[in-house]
Design an enzyme around this catalytic site. Structure first.
Site, PDB file in Angstrom:
ATOM      1  CG  ASP A  56      -0.231   0.307   2.515  1.00  0.00           C
ATOM      2  OD1 ASP A  56       0.689  -0.462   2.854  1.00  0.00           O
ATOM      3  OD2 ASP A  56      -0.575   1.298   3.186  1.00  0.00           O
ATOM      4  CG  ASP A 100       3.692  -0.509   5.045  1.00  0.00           C
ATOM      5  OD1 ASP A 100       3.210  -0.658   3.908  1.00  0.00           O
ATOM      6  OD2 ASP A 100       3.030  -0.110   6.008  1.00  0.00           O
ATOM      7  CE1 TYR A 105      -4.707   2.699   4.487  1.00  0.00           C
ATOM      8  CE2 TYR A 105      -3.291   0.875   5.117  1.00  0.00           C
ATOM      9  CZ  TYR A 105      -3.484   2.061   4.439  1.00  0.00           C
ATOM     10  OH  TYR A 105      -2.466   2.627   3.711  1.00  0.00           O
ATOM     11  CD  GLU A 159       4.331   5.368   4.684  1.00  0.00           C
ATOM     12  OE1 GLU A 159       4.532   4.154   4.541  1.00  0.00           O
ATOM     13  OE2 GLU A 159       3.954   5.873   5.770  1.00  0.00           O
TER      14      GLU A 159
END
Length: 523
Positions: A84, A87, A236, A482
């Site tokens: 995603d 990571d 999430y 990120e």
């Protein structure tokens, strides 16, 4: 959850408005950005995020095969899909939303994407996700939700090719429901089935079959997926619940099948599922209401839906609440902006809300243009040109028209983030050095380096600046540096649409002034 009528999270910057910037000054850089190049780079990003065995035509050459035993412990093949962000966990919900938005971009703007020579790359990006979803949907009422877990993954800083972290897989089923995950995955596969209908009809039929089964599963066994897969809560969690995803899936399945069953579902449950009750100021991997409200608004264009006109008009009123909020025309219930004019929803990874807003604004601009209407906001009438101009303003900010003169799309332009918070990009490429890099070795030898990353994650849209337009390009500043797949996915459609502009945006109004656009920037 906030009071009904608006869903907001986090702290916002003070709202200070000034009507002092002329349109011509704001958009002086019109035509300065190469949207075709931005589009190509956006699609390249998804190749950097691939998990599994990479194909022969892989263009991001600093990546190699990874996650080749995913699902092995559970006796299921879960190789493939996307990481995603920076990571190596494969999270089902944001991955599905990414594929839905990529598919929607192609559905709306396939001709422009094809004109740029990028249609095959767009189809490849979608199919890499849907191939994984086909694997993950192992039976009608079983969907694998996640591979790996954020806690063990964040303990290590490794290349995906070296992973030593847990690859345990988690699923939802009849006893452990996940209606939001099932609904979003159904939406992704239904949308993708439309994309592949002509080029690969057999595959399109397969995707539609899975989408219909997943929708039935999610609707019959209702519940939030983060209650069944608790390890996802910190990463999430489903704050908005599952009702938005079921409505979203129903509308996508209606679009894919033209079946009245799915439209009736969205009509009958419009009130009790909040489709015509929630007025939103964000659209994201979690909160789908604004997106499904725009989709429902598109149905008003079709005469055969006049019998549902009243409910569809209610959907449209909520869609317009969102659009007007983005345009700062909602009399106080507006999306915050930075002094430089960037939409600002919250501190962490704010650019995801900017790209998704730019997409909905672009689609809605086209919608009212085709219907020859104007948008009636509490703050006044707005035409389609002004809406598109604002979407362009947000896109241009992303590409470098901002106080930092920074392109937040990595690899685009001369000045972009060089220290993206991304494990694979921050460590020497596996293709150059095949020696094993251990779990904490990456932290010891690579994470803290002040030098730029050895590999460029081209096309990644990073989290972006803070509420004062400030940005710190440091690897450890993960809130800003990120990037995520669902940040970039909506930009595919936005850049494709902006490519179509054959003349500067100032000329769209044929010499008219746009009072609304004078409030883009705030001090």
């Amino acid at each position: 959850m906030a009071e009904k009528g608006e869903l907001r999270f986090g702290r916002h910057c003070p709202l200070l408005l000034i009507h002092a910037v002329l349109l011509t000054l704001l958009l002086a850089v019109a035509g300065a950005f190469d949207y075709a190049d931005a589009l190509a780079k956006s699609l390249l990003y998804f190749e950097a995020q691939r998990s599994g065995r990479l194909p022969y035509n892989q263009r991001v050459t600093w990546r190699d095969h990874s996650g080749l035993t995913d699902g092995l412990e559970q006796g299921v093949d879960l190789v493939g899909g996307y990481y995603d962000a920076g990571d190596h966990v494969k999270f089902g919900l944001p991955m599905a939303f990414t594929v839905t938005m990529l598919s929607w971009s192609v559905i709306e703007y396939a001709e422009q994407i094809d004109h740029a020579g990028e249609l095959e790359h767009a189809l490849d990006a979608i199919k890499w996700g849907t191939d994984y979803f086909v694997k993950a949907h192992t039976s009608p009422n079983v969907l694998w939700a996640e591979v790996g877990d954020g806690d063990t993954d964040h303990y290590c800083w490794q290349r995906p090719e070296d992973m030593t972290t847990s690859r345990r897989a988690y699923k939802v089923d009849e006893n452990n429901p996940g209606s939001d995950l099932a609904g979003e995955t159904a939406a992704a596969m239904a949308a993708a089935s439309i994309v592949f209908r002509k080029s690969n009809p057999h595959y399109a039929h397969l995707l539609l079959h899975h989408a219909q089964q997943l929708f039935e599963f999610g609707d019959r066994y209702r519940g939030e997926y983060d209650r069944s897969v608790e390890v996802v809560k910190s990463y999430y969690g489903s704050v908005s619940g599952y009702k938005d995803e079921l409505l979203w899936a129903a509308l996508w399945l209606h679009r894919a099948t033209d079946s009245e069953f799915y439209l009736n579902y969205a009509i009958d449950k419009a009130h009790c599922f909040g489709g015509v009750g929630w007025a939103m100021t964000e659209f994201s991997w979690d909160v789908k209401y604004a997106g499904l409200q725009v989709m429902a608004s598109q149905l008003l264009m079709k005469a055969k839906h006049k019998t549902h006109g009243h409910i569809l008009e209610l959907y449209r009123s909520k869609a317009e609440y969102y659009i007007c909020s983005c345009l700062d025309m909602n009399n106080g219930t507006d999306v915050e902006r930075t002094p430089g004019g960037l939409l600002y929803v919250r501190q962490w990874n704010n650019m995801q809300y900017v790209s998704s807003a730019a997409f909905l604004l672009t689609v809605y601009s086209d919608l009212i243009s085709s219907s020859n209407k104007k948008l009636q906001c509490p703050g006044g009438l707005v035409d389609h040109e002004e809406i598109l101009a604002f979407a362009k303003f947000q896109a241009d900010y992303i590409l470098g028209s901002n106080p930092m003169n920074m392109s937040y799309l990595v690899g685009y332009g001369p000045n972009y983030p060089r220290r993206v918070h991304h494990r694979g990009a921050s460590i020497v490429s596996y293709r150059e050095y095949r020696g094993f890099i251990g779990c904490t070795q990456g932290y010891d030898n690579w994470y803290g380096r002040p030098e730029p990353n050895p590999n460029v994650v081209t096309g990644a849209l990073v989290g972006g600046p803070d509420c004062q337009d400030n940005f710190l390009d440091q690897r450890g500043n993960y809130m800003q540096t990120e990037a995520c797949t669902y940040n970039t996915a909506p930009l595919v459609g936005v850049f494709a649409r902006l490519m179509q502009l054959e003349r500067p945006i100032q000329e769209l109004g044929r010499g008219r002034s746009f009072p609304l656009l004078a409030s883009y920037k705030k001090k």
